[in-house]
Design an enzyme around this catalytic site. Structure first.
Site, PDB file in Angstrom:
ATOM      1  N   LYS A 169       0.824  -1.197   0.000  1.00  0.00           N
ATOM      2  CA  LYS A 169       0.000   0.000   0.000  1.00  0.00           C
ATOM      3  C   LYS A 169       0.865   1.256   0.000  1.00  0.00           C
ATOM      4  O   LYS A 169       1.931   1.283   0.633  1.00  0.00           O
ATOM      5  CB  LYS A 169      -0.912   0.009   1.229  1.00  0.00           C
ATOM      6  N   HIS A 194      -8.540  -8.755  -9.527  1.00  0.00           N
ATOM      7  CA  HIS A 194      -8.405  -8.490  -8.092  1.00  0.00           C
ATOM      8  C   HIS A 194      -9.092  -9.601  -7.294  1.00  0.00           C
ATOM      9  O   HIS A 194      -9.972 -10.287  -7.806  1.00  0.00           O
ATOM     10  CB  HIS A 194      -9.084  -7.136  -7.819  1.00  0.00           C
TER      11      HIS A 194
HETATM   12 MG    MG Z   1      -6.064  -2.560  -5.122  1.00  0.00          MG
END
Ligand code: MG
Length: 387
Positions: A183, A321
């Site tokens: 992230k 995803h």
């Molecule tokens: Mg993502």
């Protein structure tokens, strides 16, 4: 041959992880079971699916709208031409009947989750893993043994140090993965770059590391962050901006050389068509990540693939995803670029099943019929509690 019952329920997902936008502790997962009158080993066959990760519960939509429409259809209207199996495309059409145009996210997860359960059932009736059914019908017949997989990790956690982050990434490499994702966007530029540099020391070079901003930046901030990340030569920069901000993507694509990824928050083929029409993403390098249960299911994924190809992208541009068995089967069956993996996160819903081994970055595809939830003992009791 007929469907006998459709059940849907939502379950909590307990976690203390965060991305750049939000803590994930309130996420709930909707699971669906579709039962039919085909009996194997003394029991009625049941197909299962669940709603991947990221959108709110959708059991109400399924119970109030999609399931009653499907169950009200004449049984023969839900079968294939030979009458030997259910036809997922016909079932999808009944589930989606009478919906207003647009507003896709309100229903794409409900229809998509139901669709995954139907495909699980169809593959079980054929006695084959879903990826093989998809490969034979839509993947040019090439049945794959494995799919490239990367780890969606590097979350922000309370009290986490750079050494903790490095230890996480080292564990992924030790487990057999060769590409990881982390992230960005949840801390300052300087702090996030320190995190990226710490992980680069573990993975060796930028082509083994992707970063994910979870759409936290506006155009100006995305351009600033893209300029900071460009020298690292990362595998991709994921969701720099909201995917409906086409101008922002266009600006980032014009200034940032390495690959950009997006699409997990797009709900189906029409939203992808608009995104690709105006975002100026580049078919020679950029990555599209629509998530099967979040975007109307496997049935819609065939249209998603068609739209991507119309815009010059190829099958290997698509990396669904989700990091679960559903995305893995779709990636393997349709010959897509790769799949995400979430080892050790999202509890019983995260990860693949005990058939799937990871070696040199590739996940070995399951061989059990359907999606293979029967080989996932931590999740199976929850799914079986539906019916
Ligand atoms: Mg993502």
């Amino acid at each position: 041959m007929r469907l006998t019952r459709i059940a849907a329920e939502s379950f909590p997902l307990t976690t203390n992880m965060s991305n750049s936008r939000r803590a994930l502790k309130e996420i709930r997962i909707t699971a669906v079971a579709v039962e039919c009158d085909v009996v194997r080993e003394g029991k009625r066959l049941v197909g299962y699916g669940y709603s991947s990760f990221g959108r709110p519960s959708c059991h109400t939509q399924i119970r109030e709208r999609m399931a009653p429409r499907v169950m009200a259809a004449p049984p023969e209207a839900l079968l294939d031409e030979a009458g030997e199996n259910f036809d997922p495309i016909r079932i999808w059409s009944h589930a989606a009947a009478d919906e207003k145009p647009a507003g896709h996210a309100e229903r794409s997860v409900a229809i998509g989750t139901l669709d995954l359960a139907v495909w699980d059932l169809v593959a079980k009736i054929e006695g084959m893993p879903l990826h093989r059914v998809l490969a034979e019908r839509y993947g040019g017949g090439e049945v794959r043994e494995s799919v490239f997989c990367y780890v969606g990790g590097g979350w922000y956690r309370p009290g986490q140090t750079l050494a903790d982050l490095q230890a996480e990434m080292r564990a992924h490499l030790d487990a057999g993965y060769t590409q990881v994702k982390m992230k960005v966007g949840g801390l300052s530029r300087v702090e996030d770059c320190a995190r990226v540099e710490a992980v680069l020391k573990v993975v060796g070079s930028g082509d083994h590391l992707a970063v994910d901003a979870n759409a936290v930046f506006d155009q100006r901030m995305a351009l600033e962050r893209a300029a900071s990340l460009a020298p690292y030569g990362l595998r991709w920069f994921e969701e720099p901006c909201n995917p409906l901000d086409y101008e922002a993507y266009k600006a980032v694509a014009a200034s940032y050389g390495p690959p950009i990824a997006s699409g997990e928050c797009l709900s189906g083929a029409q939203e992808l068509d608009n995104f690709l029409r105006y975002s100026a993403l580049r078919p020679d390098r950029d990555i599209l990540q629509l998530d099967p249960p979040l975007s109307y299911g496997v049935t819609e994924y065939l249209q998603i693939l068609r739209v991507a190809q119309q815009h010059g992208f190829s099958r290997v541009s698509l990396w669904p995803h989700g990091g679960n068995l559903m995305s893995l089967h779709v990636a393997g069956g349709l010959g897509l670029g790769g799949s995400e993996s979430y080892p050790g996160v999202f509890g019983a819903f995260g990860g693949f099943n005990r058939e799937v081994t990871i070696e040199r970055g590739y996940a070995r595809l399951p061989k059990s019929p359907g999606l293979g939830f029967e080989e996932k003992p931590e999740l199976l009791p929850l799914l079986r509690s539906l019916i």
